[in-house]
Design an enzyme around this catalytic site. Structure first.
Site, PDB file in Angstrom:
ATOM      1  CG  ASP A  30      -2.189   0.803   0.964  1.00  0.00           C
ATOM      2  OD1 ASP A  30      -3.252   0.199   0.754  1.00  0.00           O
ATOM      3  OD2 ASP A  30      -2.108   2.057   0.943  1.00  0.00           O
ATOM      4  CG  LEU A 250     -36.825  -9.063  -3.682  1.00  0.00           C
ATOM      5  CD1 LEU A 250     -37.885 -10.118  -3.930  1.00  0.00           C
ATOM      6  CD2 LEU A 250     -37.026  -7.899  -4.653  1.00  0.00           C
ATOM      7  CB  ALA A 252     -39.018  -1.962   1.110  1.00  0.00           C
ATOM      8  CB  CYS A 260     -19.636  -1.408  -4.440  1.00  0.00           C
ATOM      9  SG  CYS A 260     -17.992  -1.890  -3.903  1.00  0.00           S
TER      10      CYS A 260
HETATM   11  P1  NAD Z   1     -10.069   0.969  -0.329  1.00  0.00           P
HETATM   12  O1  NAD Z   1     -10.086   2.435  -0.504  1.00  0.00           O
HETATM   13  O2  NAD Z   1     -10.588   0.354   0.908  1.00  0.00           O
HETATM   14  O3  NAD Z   1      -8.576   0.425  -0.525  1.00  0.00           O
HETATM   15  C1  NAD Z   1      -7.734   0.796  -1.550  1.00  0.00           C
HETATM   16  C2  NAD Z   1      -6.299   0.854  -1.043  1.00  0.00           C
HETATM   17  O4  NAD Z   1      -5.438   1.129  -2.156  1.00  0.00           O
HETATM   18  C3  NAD Z   1      -6.061   1.958  -0.015  1.00  0.00           C
HETATM   19  O5  NAD Z   1      -5.488   1.383   1.145  1.00  0.00           O
HETATM   20  C4  NAD Z   1      -5.081   2.901  -0.711  1.00  0.00           C
HETATM   21  O6  NAD Z   1      -4.151   3.492   0.190  1.00  0.00           O
HETATM   22  C5  NAD Z   1      -4.389   1.961  -1.677  1.00  0.00           C
HETATM   23  N1  NAD Z   1      -3.765   2.617  -2.833  1.00  0.00           N
HETATM   24  C6  NAD Z   1      -4.223   3.634  -3.599  1.00  0.00           C
HETATM   25  N2  NAD Z   1      -3.346   3.912  -4.576  1.00  0.00           N
HETATM   26  C7  NAD Z   1      -2.315   3.063  -4.430  1.00  0.00           C
HETATM   27  C8  NAD Z   1      -1.094   2.877  -5.107  1.00  0.00           C
HETATM   28  N3  NAD Z   1      -0.772   3.637  -6.160  1.00  0.00           N
HETATM   29  N4  NAD Z   1      -0.249   1.928  -4.681  1.00  0.00           N
HETATM   30  C9  NAD Z   1      -0.553   1.165  -3.607  1.00  0.00           C
HETATM   31  N5  NAD Z   1      -1.711   1.296  -2.920  1.00  0.00           N
HETATM   32  C10 NAD Z   1      -2.567   2.236  -3.323  1.00  0.00           C
HETATM   33  O7  NAD Z   1     -10.845   0.393  -1.614  1.00  0.00           O
HETATM   34  P2  NAD Z   1     -11.604  -1.015  -1.712  1.00  0.00           P
HETATM   35  O8  NAD Z   1     -12.950  -0.888  -1.103  1.00  0.00           O
HETATM   36  O9  NAD Z   1     -10.686  -2.096  -1.290  1.00  0.00           O
HETATM   37  O10 NAD Z   1     -11.846  -1.089  -3.283  1.00  0.00           O
HETATM   38  C11 NAD Z   1     -10.812  -1.387  -4.209  1.00  0.00           C
HETATM   39  C12 NAD Z   1     -11.435  -1.768  -5.521  1.00  0.00           C
HETATM   40  O11 NAD Z   1     -12.232  -2.962  -5.361  1.00  0.00           O
HETATM   41  C13 NAD Z   1     -12.387  -0.726  -6.098  1.00  0.00           C
HETATM   42  O12 NAD Z   1     -12.299  -0.758  -7.487  1.00  0.00           O
HETATM   43  C14 NAD Z   1     -13.751  -1.232  -5.665  1.00  0.00           C
HETATM   44  O13 NAD Z   1     -14.779  -0.784  -6.525  1.00  0.00           O
HETATM   45  C15 NAD Z   1     -13.570  -2.727  -5.778  1.00  0.00           C
HETATM   46  N6  NAD Z   1     -14.469  -3.518  -4.928  1.00  0.00           N
HETATM   47  C16 NAD Z   1     -14.743  -3.139  -3.661  1.00  0.00           C
HETATM   48  C17 NAD Z   1     -15.577  -3.926  -2.878  1.00  0.00           C
HETATM   49  C18 NAD Z   1     -15.929  -3.509  -1.478  1.00  0.00           C
HETATM   50  O14 NAD Z   1     -16.881  -4.066  -0.917  1.00  0.00           O
HETATM   51  N7  NAD Z   1     -15.225  -2.576  -0.870  1.00  0.00           N
HETATM   52  C19 NAD Z   1     -16.108  -5.118  -3.389  1.00  0.00           C
HETATM   53  C20 NAD Z   1     -15.774  -5.493  -4.678  1.00  0.00           C
HETATM   54  C21 NAD Z   1     -14.949  -4.690  -5.450  1.00  0.00           C
END
Ligand code: NAD
Length: 429
Positions: A30, A250, A252, A260
């Site tokens: 990260d 479902l 309400a 997301c």
């Molecule tokens: P998040 O914000 O919780 O985590 C993302 C992490 O990436 C952060 O810790 C951030 O510091 C790090 N980061 C950002 N830029 C970076 C870089 N250049 N190098 C290294 N680390 C970097 O996000 P998330 O909820 O884990 O979502 C990530 C992706 O997964 C998104 O595209 C989201 O739509 C998708 N997603 C999320 C969920 C969910 O329930 N949260 C479910 C399915 C898919």
């Protein structure tokens, strides 16, 4: 397998923990140095049931570690997962700068064949751009493959979802990375669906939009039920008993929120628009979702009339139960609307108060639901935590100035609440 996760948030950290738990060697990267330091010190920066124990166990057993260095992660791994944010832009399109940035960083340090897997939710055709970017910025010109592997976990039950997925989607444009991807997922014993990359990317947006559509469908029915004197819960039970429909999604209420659904829906509408199709169906889904919050706020106003200086108790802040995530939470939007009208708000949420305090420092944060009820003119339920279902309703009533409950998540039976002496208003019944 030696695996690296770039981005250690809800998706990256939970995936990294689960991969290590099934025996893979995992490095979570990260670029937030504070987060990495916290993780290295054994502190988990998010609340997700079971995550802390899983991380600690696998760190202790030497299969999971954390770093800020993409080079370290890429060097040590065969398969590199990208799990960075893909936030919305003001026009609803996806901001892909984190994906592009990581693709460049991987390219800059890649010295041997790697499989680069996109796990972030991205618009269709992003894989092609990622491949182009890596080719362009990899001066060593080493071979690589790009794979799309969308993630379907739900916050609040993320570990269970990851360990026992309904399916695993692997999008590839050639056969070469398939065997390694199957090896990564072999311990999970789930059906693997291999598609081309564009289709895999579309599956994620299509699935989330369909679930949001189901929620808006029942919410539209809740409006009709209120007008017609029917009960939306009974309608949902009757509909959901049909296996072709299913009872899930479902319920309400105040509508969907979180990091997301709202962003994926507007992204999908935007993607369709760019491809030349106006996705009016999904625009209506969004409209209904906004309307549910407006209708609920109107109900509060109709019940309490002037909100200025009224003491209102709020139960629930997270966008759904079992998470501390308040991103695009319907609860937060309702609270903000009440603040705007001058209400004095006391709140309680089992896990989301610390995060809410960062954006709304002036609320009265209480230690339990009874402190919230104490002296309140109305109690408003915004998140369906189990803890609220088992409240001592008699005690709540005695603490309140007026026995009024407005339930945005339909957690109580209207009959039970009314016979307990409450003025009880919920959604669609
Ligand atoms: P998040 O914000 O919780 O985590 C993302 C992490 O990436 C952060 O810790 C951030 O510091 C790090 N980061 C950002 N830029 C970076 C870089 N250049 N190098 C290294 N680390 C970097 O996000 P998330 O909820 O884990 O979502 C990530 C992706 O997964 C998104 O595209 C989201 O739509 C998708 N997603 C999320 C969920 C969910 O329930 N949260 C479910 C399915 C898919």
């Amino acid at each position: 397998m030696k695996i690296c996760l770039i981005g250690s948030g809800y998706v990256g950290l939970v995936t990294g923990a689960c991969f290590s738990d099934v025996g893979h060697q995992v490095i979570c990267v990260d670029n937030n140095a504070t987060k990495v330091q916290q993780l290295q010190a054994g502190h988990i920066p998010i609340y997700e049931p079971g995550l802390e124990a899983l991380v600690k166990k696998n760190v202790a057993e030497g299969r999971l570690r954390f770093t800020v260095s993409i080079e370290d992660g890429v060097d040590q791994s065969q398969v590199i997962f990208i799990a960075v944010p893909t936030p919305p832009q003001p026009d609803g399109s996806v901001d892909l700068r984190f994906i592009e940035g990581v693709a460049r960083e991987i390219a800059a340090v890649m010295k041997s064949y790697k499989i680069v897997v996109d796990k972030s939710t991205v618009p269709v055709q992003t894989g092609e751009k990622v491949a182009e970017t890596i080719s362009r910025y990899n001066k060593a010109k080493v071979d690589f493959d790009v794979v799309s592997n969308p993630e379907f976990l739900r916050e609040g039950s993320a570990i269970g979802d990851l360990m026992n997925p309904d399916r695993i989607v692997i999008g590839v444009n050639n056969e070469r990375p398939v065997a390694a991807m199957k090896e990564v997922y072999e311990p999970f014993k789930a059906p693997i669906i291999v598609t081309d990359i564009n289709s895999a990317e579309l599956i994620k947006h299509a699935a989330n939009s369909f679930l949001a559509l189901k929620i808006s469908y029942i919410n539209a029915l809740s409006i009709i039920c209120e007008m017609a004197g029917a009960d939306v819960e009974q309608v949902a039970d009757g509909m959901g008993a049909d296996k072709r429909i299913g009872r899930q999604f479902l319920n309400a209420g105040l509508g969907y929120g979180g990091s997301c659904f709202p962003k994926d829906l507007s992204a999908f509408i935007h993607i369709a628009d760019e491809l030349g199709y106006e996705f009016d169906l999904l625009k209506e889904v969004e409209k209904i979702n906004c309307l549910q919050k407006e209708r609920f706020i109107k109900k509060i106003r109709e019940t309490l009339w002037i909100l200025t200086d009224k003491k209102i108790g709020v139960l629930g802040l997270s966008f759904k139960p079992n998470t501390d995530d308040i991103r695009s939470s319907a609860a937060i939007e309702v609270v903000q609307a009440l603040i705007k009208e001058g209400a004095k708000i006391s709140v309680y949420d089992p896990k989301a108060m610390a995060k809410t305090r960062e954006i709304l420092p002036n609320l009265n944060y209480c230690e339990n639901p009874y402190d919230v009820a104490d002296g309140s003119e109305a109690l408003i339920i915004l998140t369906e935590w189990d803890e609220f279902r088992s409240l001592d309703i008699g005690r709540i009533k005695n603490l309140m100035v007026n026995p009024i409950i407005l339930d945005g998540r339909n957690i109580f039976s209207p009959k039970v609440m009314e016979s307990a002496g409450f003025i009880y208003k919920s959604i669609g019944r």
